[in-house]
Enzyme design. Structure first.
Site, mmCIF file in Angstrom:
data_model
loop_
_atom_site.group_PDB
_atom_site.id
_atom_site.type_symbol
_atom_site.label_atom_id
_atom_site.label_comp_id
_atom_site.label_asym_id
_atom_site.label_seq_id
_atom_site.Cartn_x
_atom_site.Cartn_y
_atom_site.Cartn_z
ATOM 1 N N SER A 100 0.837 -1.202 0.000
ATOM 2 C CA SER A 100 0.000 0.000 0.000
ATOM 3 C C SER A 100 0.874 1.255 0.000
ATOM 4 C CB SER A 100 -0.968 -0.036 1.183
ATOM 5 O OG SER A 100 -1.894 1.023 1.125
ATOM 6 N N HIS A 203 -8.248 1.505 -0.806
ATOM 7 C CA HIS A 203 -8.188 0.542 -1.921
ATOM 8 C C HIS A 203 -9.575 0.050 -2.329
ATOM 9 C CE1 HIS A 203 -3.904 0.773 -1.515
ATOM 10 N NE2 HIS A 203 -4.010 0.468 -0.239
#
Length: 319
Positions: A100, A203
């Site tokens: 991430s 996300h």
């Protein structure tokens, strides 16, 4: 082959940077990071409480800065390199991946972004994702164990997105707080649901406004080519082009993290050792379950530097 991995949001804990600031040169480096991000990263890394550093706009720059500090300490024990340079990898590093927001740390480590570009990008990423999170109360929960098909069906039933597939039987569900509460009250068989200390459904489609912000910022950046194999969260593939790496950094904000595929690629590459940069622990734990037989060092504090340098010396050399 040595792999270096960079952790994502949720890995930060109160005071975790305090011991690092005792290493010569690192306090100056963090001061430079603070100037670029417009945040007091010294305070956030040493005295700020858990709620303060949970804020997306704080957590993301703090995590990237921490990774860059750890990398500098590893590569330059003397602290002699100027604080706005020296973010390169130890010689012999074979592959790099970030989870991430850790992909930004990885991009800086491999030369896709300069330190200043990485810190500017993560500053705007954190702000934009925090703003997107404020539109609708959202969050994330780790789902540990359970049958994969049953977990997927339960997520679909509650309208949740599998935002992170971390491998080792761990999926992270993301969605509204109401959806997550209903899911937690009715978890899949043999699965444990653990709410995460993050402030939004990262996300997922909830982050779409942040993608537009970052796309505009990326248009003004000329990235470099990765100096070593750089893996992408999108599909675990190696990215060899700087422009493609930057485009993937933009897109991953609203798309799932496939850390399981990154891990599979590391296995295919023949990685024999893995080093996790600060704030370390999470990715090292996943690697212990998914990459059996390799040596692993989590660079949590300066006390781990000797073990990290030994790992680099023993396993570096395949690029």
């Amino acid at each position: 082959m040595l792999a270096i991995v960079c952790p994502g949001q949720g890995s930060q804990t109160p005071g975790f940077l305090a011991p690092w600031l005792e290493v010569p040169g690192l306090a100056d480096r963090l001061a430079v990071c603070s100037q670029v991000t417009g945040l007091d990263l010294v305070a956030h890394g040493t005295t700020s409480d858990a709620e303060t550093i949970r804020d997306t706009a704080v957590a993301q720059p703090l995590i990237v800065a921490a990774g860059l500090l750890g990398l500098a300490a590893l590569s330059d024990p003397s602290g002699a390199t100027a604080p706005d340079t020296g973010t390169g990898l130890p010689a012999g590093t074979g592959a790099v991946a970030g989870h991430s927001v850790g992909e930004i740390t990885a991009a800086a480590a491999t030369g896709v972004l300069t330190q200043a570009q990485a810190l500017t990008f993560v500053r705007e990423r954190g702000r934009a994702m925090a703003a997107a999170s404020a539109v609708t109360p959202t969050g994330m929960s780790a789902v540990l164990g359970g049958d994969p098909d049953e977990v997927a069906a339960a997520l679909d039933k509650h309208g949740l997105t599998p935002a992170n597939n971390n491998g080792g039987g761990q999926v992270v569900a993301a969605g509204t707080l109401e959806q997550l509460a209903a899911f937690g009250a009715e978890p899949p068989a043999r699965a444990r649901v653990v709410p995460l200390q993050v402030a939004g459904a990262f996300h997922t489609h909830h982050m779409a406004p942040a993608v537009d912000t970052l796309a505009a910022l990326a248009a003004g950046i000329t990235p470099g080519a990765p100096s070593v194999t750089l893996l992408s969260n999108a599909d675990g593939a190696a990215v060899t082009d700087g422009a493609q790496a930057l485009a993937r950094l933009v897109a991953q904000v609203s798309n799932p993290v496939r850390w399981d595929l990154c891990t599979a690629t590391l296995a295919d590459l023949g990685v024999t050792a893995l080093l996790e940069l600060p704030p370390a622990g999470t990715l090292a734990g996943l690697a212990k379950r998914a990459l059996k037989g390799i040596e692993i060092v989590a660079l949590k504090t300066p006390d781990d530097l000797d073990a990290a340098r030994t790992l680099v010396a023993n396993h570096g050399g395949t690029a």
